[in-house]
Design an enzyme around this catalytic site. Structure first.
Site, PDB file in Angstrom:
ATOM      1  N   SER A  70       0.826  -1.209   0.000  1.00  0.00           N
ATOM      2  CA  SER A  70       0.000   0.000   0.000  1.00  0.00           C
ATOM      3  C   SER A  70       0.860   1.259   0.000  1.00  0.00           C
ATOM      4  O   SER A  70       2.017   1.250   0.412  1.00  0.00           O
ATOM      5  CB  SER A  70      -0.922   0.021   1.219  1.00  0.00           C
ATOM      6  OG  SER A  70      -1.707  -1.135   1.289  1.00  0.00           O
TER       7      SER A  70
HETATM    8  N1  SAH Z   1      -0.833  -5.008   4.234  1.00  0.00           N
HETATM    9  C1  SAH Z   1      -0.168  -5.217   2.969  1.00  0.00           C
HETATM   10  C2  SAH Z   1      -1.013  -4.728   1.793  1.00  0.00           C
HETATM   11  C3  SAH Z   1      -1.336  -5.866   0.962  1.00  0.00           C
HETATM   12  S1  SAH Z   1      -2.459  -5.658  -0.379  1.00  0.00           S
HETATM   13  C4  SAH Z   1       1.219  -4.611   2.945  1.00  0.00           C
HETATM   14  O1  SAH Z   1       1.570  -3.909   3.898  1.00  0.00           O
HETATM   15  O2  SAH Z   1       1.957  -4.872   2.003  1.00  0.00           O
HETATM   16  C5  SAH Z   1      -3.772  -6.727   0.181  1.00  0.00           C
HETATM   17  C6  SAH Z   1      -3.418  -8.150   0.473  1.00  0.00           C
HETATM   18  O3  SAH Z   1      -4.622  -8.826   0.862  1.00  0.00           O
HETATM   19  C7  SAH Z   1      -2.864  -8.948  -0.697  1.00  0.00           C
HETATM   20  O4  SAH Z   1      -1.643  -9.524  -0.326  1.00  0.00           O
HETATM   21  C8  SAH Z   1      -3.928 -10.020  -0.957  1.00  0.00           C
HETATM   22  O5  SAH Z   1      -3.395 -11.244  -1.406  1.00  0.00           O
HETATM   23  C9  SAH Z   1      -4.557 -10.164   0.415  1.00  0.00           C
HETATM   24  N2  SAH Z   1      -5.920 -10.716   0.431  1.00  0.00           N
HETATM   25  C10 SAH Z   1      -6.909 -10.565  -0.478  1.00  0.00           C
HETATM   26  N3  SAH Z   1      -8.028 -11.217  -0.074  1.00  0.00           N
HETATM   27  C11 SAH Z   1      -7.723 -11.801   1.126  1.00  0.00           C
HETATM   28  C12 SAH Z   1      -8.448 -12.629   2.033  1.00  0.00           C
HETATM   29  N4  SAH Z   1      -9.702 -12.986   1.819  1.00  0.00           N
HETATM   30  N5  SAH Z   1      -7.812 -13.037   3.155  1.00  0.00           N
HETATM   31  C13 SAH Z   1      -6.521 -12.694   3.410  1.00  0.00           C
HETATM   32  N6  SAH Z   1      -5.788 -11.928   2.575  1.00  0.00           N
HETATM   33  C14 SAH Z   1      -6.378 -11.485   1.449  1.00  0.00           C
END
Ligand code: SAH
Length: 220
Positions: A70
């Protein structure tokens, strides 16, 4: 290629990071503990080497499995809304690069983070910097289910765009607890902050428009 070898954090990185922290403060982030945590964590460790030189721009970047780390402002904004206190038990949905998990851990929280995509979950097992934070526990699974074994949580932070408020997450929030979750579809999400009152009822506040990768259903 994601980075898995020991990296350096030199004066140049530190200088750029201070500028990023100043920018976040200018953009309205007030929580000193949030700014301090972002000022301490080498964001360039979390990026693909191709983006290393841009790690301290206020920009989201692609990581593995079509996912993103993000934008720093979004990380700061969500973390501030969460009102993190030392020793808070925080459930995070969407580990991704684990940058947000490290920000929470740096603030003294005990972090339980769920990632749906197996390759991302596996990659973080090999990521040297995560070992600095033994207070982060990671799980491969579906965030819609939360972590019933470890519930209830003081705080819940969702870092993917959810089409609706997942009922199990609300269940797993402690009375008096706070959840921050972007809710909406592919066109964008509204940032919601939910407070669970002592009588179990819910108070909702909305904070602006964001664009997250979708929170997908079912294990992938
Ligand atoms: N917090 C992260 C941002 C990641 S983007 C960081 O600091 O880098 C969002 C993430 O959510 C992705 O890695 C995606 O694979 C995950 N995601 C999507 N749907 C999900 C679900 N149902 N359960 C867990 N993770 C999920």
């Amino acid at each position: 290629m994601l980075q898995s070898v020991l990296q350096e954090d030199n004066y140049k990185h530190k200088g750029l990071r201070e500028k990023l922290v100043d920018l976040l403060a200018e953009k309205g982030i007030k929580d000193k503990k949030v700014l301090e945590a972002i000022g301490k964590i080498p964001r360039h460790f979390f990026l693909d080497t191709a983006f290393e030189h841009r790690a301290y721009e206020n920009t989201a970047f692609p990581i593995a499995a079509g996912q993103t780390i993000s934008q720093p402002y979004t990380v700061a904004f969500q973390t501030e809304l969460l009102q993190v206190k030392k020793f808070d038990k925080v459930l995070e949905i969407g580990t991704g690069s684990a940058y947000q998990s490290c920000v929470l851990a740096e603030m003294g929280a005990s972090v339980f983070s769920i990632e749906l995509q197996r390759p991302l979950y596996d990659y973080i097992n090999t990521f040297f910097f995560i070992k600095k934070y033994p207070s982060i526990r990671r799980f491969w699974g579906d965030g819609y289910q939360g972590l019933p074994t470890y519930a209830p949580f003081d705080k819940i932070l969702v870092t993917a765009g959810a089409p609706y408020l997942p009922p199990k997450l609300v269940e797993q929030l402690k009375p008096g607890g706070i959840a921050v979750i972007p809710v909406g579809g592919g066109e964008g999400q509204k940032m919601l902050r939910i407070r669970k009152n002592e009588d179990g009822s819910i108070t909702e506040e909305t904070f602006g428009d964001f664009m997250f990768v979708p929170m997908l259903e079912g294990k992938r």
